[in-house]
Design a protein around this motif. Structure first.
Motif, PDB file in Angstrom:
ATOM      1  N   LEU A 191      -4.864   3.337 -17.953  1.00 23.45           N
ATOM      2  CA  LEU A 191      -4.268   2.134 -18.541  1.00 23.45           C
ATOM      3  C   LEU A 191      -4.094   1.036 -17.506  1.00 23.45           C
ATOM      4  CD1 LEU A 191      -1.578   3.758 -20.868  1.00 23.45           C
ATOM      5  CD2 LEU A 191      -3.783   2.791 -21.518  1.00 23.45           C
ATOM      6  N   ALA A 192      -3.698   1.393 -16.282  1.00 26.29           N
ATOM      7  CA  ALA A 192      -3.530   0.381 -15.244  1.00 26.29           C
ATOM      8  C   ALA A 192      -4.868  -0.253 -14.869  1.00 26.29           C
ATOM      9  CB  ALA A 192      -2.869   0.995 -14.011  1.00 26.29           C
ATOM     10  N   VAL A 193      -5.889   0.581 -14.696  1.00 35.25           N
ATOM     11  CA  VAL A 193      -7.202   0.054 -14.328  1.00 35.25           C
ATOM     12  C   VAL A 193      -7.763  -0.826 -15.441  1.00 35.25           C
ATOM     13  CG1 VAL A 193      -9.593   0.706 -13.844  1.00 35.25           C
ATOM     14  CG2 VAL A 193      -7.727   1.927 -12.733  1.00 35.25           C
ATOM     15  N   VAL A 194      -7.675  -0.354 -16.687  1.00 38.17           N
ATOM     16  CA  VAL A 194      -8.213  -1.130 -17.805  1.00 38.17           C
ATOM     17  C   VAL A 194      -7.437  -2.429 -17.995  1.00 38.17           C
ATOM     18  CG1 VAL A 194      -8.554  -1.115 -20.302  1.00 38.17           C
ATOM     19  CG2 VAL A 194      -9.185   0.880 -18.949  1.00 38.17           C
ATOM     20  N   SER A 195      -6.125  -2.419 -17.773  1.00 39.57           N
ATOM     21  CA  SER A 195      -5.344  -3.658 -17.887  1.00 39.57           C
ATOM     22  C   SER A 195      -5.787  -4.680 -16.856  1.00 39.57           C
ATOM     23  CB  SER A 195      -3.854  -3.347 -17.729  1.00 39.57           C
ATOM     24  OG  SER A 195      -3.405  -2.470 -18.737  1.00 39.57           O
TER      25      SER A 195
ATOM     26  N   THR B 152      -9.347  -5.906 -17.638  1.00 45.61           N
ATOM     27  CA  THR B 152      -9.365  -6.759 -18.819  1.00 45.61           C
ATOM     28  C   THR B 152      -8.864  -8.162 -18.493  1.00 45.61           C
ATOM     29  OG1 THR B 152      -9.020  -4.840 -20.253  1.00 45.61           O
ATOM     30  CG2 THR B 152      -8.533  -7.009 -21.178  1.00 45.61           C
ATOM     31  N   ILE B 153      -7.766  -8.247 -17.752  1.00 44.37           N
ATOM     32  CA  ILE B 153      -7.220  -9.561 -17.394  1.00 44.37           C
ATOM     33  C   ILE B 153      -8.198 -10.332 -16.520  1.00 44.37           C
ATOM     34  CG2 ILE B 153      -5.372 -10.722 -16.142  1.00 44.37           C
ATOM     35  CD1 ILE B 153      -3.508  -8.465 -17.027  1.00 44.37           C
ATOM     36  N   ILE B 154      -8.698  -9.679 -15.474  1.00 43.37           N
ATOM     37  CA  ILE B 154      -9.608 -10.370 -14.555  1.00 43.37           C
ATOM     38  C   ILE B 154     -10.918 -10.715 -15.251  1.00 43.37           C
ATOM     39  CG2 ILE B 154     -10.882 -10.155 -12.390  1.00 43.37           C
ATOM     40  CD1 ILE B 154      -8.681  -8.278 -11.406  1.00 43.37           C
TER      41      ILE B 154
ATOM     42  N   VAL C 267     -11.712  -2.499 -24.479  1.00 48.94           N
ATOM     43  CA  VAL C 267     -10.614  -1.764 -23.849  1.00 48.94           C
ATOM     44  C   VAL C 267     -10.563  -0.328 -24.359  1.00 48.94           C
ATOM     45  CG1 VAL C 267      -8.102  -1.588 -23.756  1.00 48.94           C
ATOM     46  CG2 VAL C 267      -9.208  -3.771 -23.304  1.00 48.94           C
ATOM     47  N   SER C 268     -10.669  -0.143 -25.681  1.00 42.55           N
ATOM     48  CA  SER C 268     -10.605   1.205 -26.250  1.00 42.55           C
ATOM     49  C   SER C 268     -11.758   2.082 -25.783  1.00 42.55           C
ATOM     50  CB  SER C 268     -10.587   1.129 -27.778  1.00 42.55           C
ATOM     51  OG  SER C 268     -11.787   0.553 -28.261  1.00 42.55           O
TER      52      SER C 268
ATOM     53  N   VAL D 245      -6.261   3.626  -5.100  1.00 40.18           N
ATOM     54  CA  VAL D 245      -7.318   4.098  -6.003  1.00 40.18           C
ATOM     55  C   VAL D 245      -7.412   3.190  -7.230  1.00 40.18           C
ATOM     56  CG1 VAL D 245      -7.980   5.980  -7.544  1.00 40.18           C
ATOM     57  CG2 VAL D 245      -7.254   6.476  -5.216  1.00 40.18           C
ATOM     58  N   ILE D 246      -6.263   2.802  -7.800  1.00 39.65           N
ATOM     59  CA  ILE D 246      -6.264   1.900  -8.951  1.00 39.65           C
ATOM     60  C   ILE D 246      -6.870   0.555  -8.575  1.00 39.65           C
ATOM     61  CG2 ILE D 246      -4.754   0.623 -10.532  1.00 39.65           C
ATOM     62  CD1 ILE D 246      -2.874   3.012 -10.492  1.00 39.65           C
TER      63      ILE D 246
END
Length: 380
Positions: free
Chosen positions: A182-186, A189-191, A305-306, A246-247
């Protein structure tokens, strides 16, 4: 002229106006997407699994029957689950029979045989007391959803090489694995959204330079770069710092593809009449991006994202298996898979492959949800 076949009641209901079917007013975009999404069986299955997965992850200590760090017998086989008592009577509460020495020997190898100890079942129940934990790291508690009522070890999926319960570690390890995803995808997604929309809408020299940088990022072979970057941090660094690094590495290498997709959508949307009309009346670039372009790109971002979350879960599992993602005392599915590094261990103790089941369920759930969303948000 011959009349066609009469429409069925379902076709008449679909052809009826939205105001007739729903009382008053028109359906919103969210209502239309939900109505289409409900027709997807796999999408609904994925949604239910994702909700259950998130609930179990948030309250992992409540659902874990054993302390994930407590040690018992190494490589203990899974206990046998039966819905009958030793007398053979049916019971709604499952009886757990531990695997132990049966007192018999193999006639060929003369090795002692193991099996369920039917005369000494482990008493179990729901909402039993167990090891202490904190809900949301604040509220102290010791109630667990399922467990042994007499405090005996409960090993439904067996134990690892240190004697730790695999099921409990898998449930608690879901926190780290999904938190990384979730942290990586967030971040990606924002960037990716900001870079893609800005590059596609502004265009010109900025678009050319940004796309060359995106090509530069996409040209790197990601797996060797992951291993090289994660090896830069010292092994003695704290687990939280290593996990943050890592994230950051995963997010730094994962935003480029989404930005390219968002840019292509933005280029097509920038030529639509209502966007040109907004430019003609003097609307600011910020208003055009936030009110006209971003809402139309949002459906694609949600689907991306999903579908990106299971990809990150698989990547974390692979890097954790190689020892480049999570360090003890933290628990993740990839770290648990390190015990499966040799064929001899897998052949002798196949239950240590249980973390693979957790990964498969998570990947299937998010992929099914993403496929259902992709069909539901498609305007065509």
């Amino acid at each position: 002229m011959q009349a066609g076949p009469a429409p069925t009641p379902a076709e008449e209901a679909d052809a009826a106006p939205a105001a007739t079917r729903h009382g008053s007013g028109n359906e919103t975009y969210g209502a239309l997407v939900w109505r289409r999404f409900r027709r997807s069986t796999m999408g609904m299955i994925g949604l239910v699994l994702v909700v259950l997965l998130l609930v179990v992850t948030i309250f992992a200590d409540f659902f874990a029957p054993m302390d994930p760090r407590a040690t018992h017998l190494p490589f203990a086989p899974p206990d046998m689950i039966a819905f009958h008592d030793p007398e053979g009577n049916f019971s709604l509460i499952p009886h757990i029979y531990p695997i132990g020495d049966t007192g018999e020997f193999d006639p060929v190898t003369f090795q002692p045989l193991t099996g369920p100890v039917l005369d000494d079942p482990t008493p179990t129940g729901f909402f039993v007391r167990g090891y202490d934990y904190r809900i949301f790291w604040v509220i102290p508690a010791n109630i667990h959803f399922f467990g042994a009522t007499d405090g005996r070890p409960l090993q439904l999926l067996g134990t690892d090489k240190f004697g730790r319960d695999i099921l409990s570690r898998g449930i608690v390890g879901a926190r780290i694995s999904l938190m990384i995803a979730l942290a990586v995808v967030s971040l990606t997604t924002i960037i990716g959204t900001l870079v893609g929309i800005s590059s596609g809408y502004i265009g010109g020299a900025l678009d050319a330079w940004v796309q060359r940088f995106v090509d530069f990022v996409l040209a790197f072979p990601q797996l060797p770069l992951y291993l090289a970057l994660t090896s830069l941090i010292p092994v003695t660094a704290p687990s939280n710092i290593f996990l943050t690094f890592v994230i950051f590495v995963m997010a730094a290498l994962g935003w480029a593809q989404l930005s390219r997709e968002v840019r292509s959508k933005t280029l097509s949307l920038a030529r639509i009449e209502y966007v040109r009309a907004a430019i003609a009346v003097g609307a600011s670039d910020r208003r055009i991006i936030l009110r006209h372009i971003l809402p139309n790109v949002l459906s694609h971002i949600i689907v991306a994202v999903s579908l990106a979350i299971p990809a990150v879960v698989l990547l974390e599992s692979f890097l954790g298996f190689l020892g480049f993602a999570v360090k003890p005392p933290l628990i993740s599915w990839g770290l648990m898979l390190q015990d499966t590094g040799t064929f001899s261990v897998i052949g002798s103790y196949p239950w240590i492959l249980s973390p693979v089941v957790f990964v498969l369920i998570t990947v299937f759930a998010f992929n099914a949800l993403g496929d259902g969303l992709r069909d539901a948000v498609d305007p065509y």
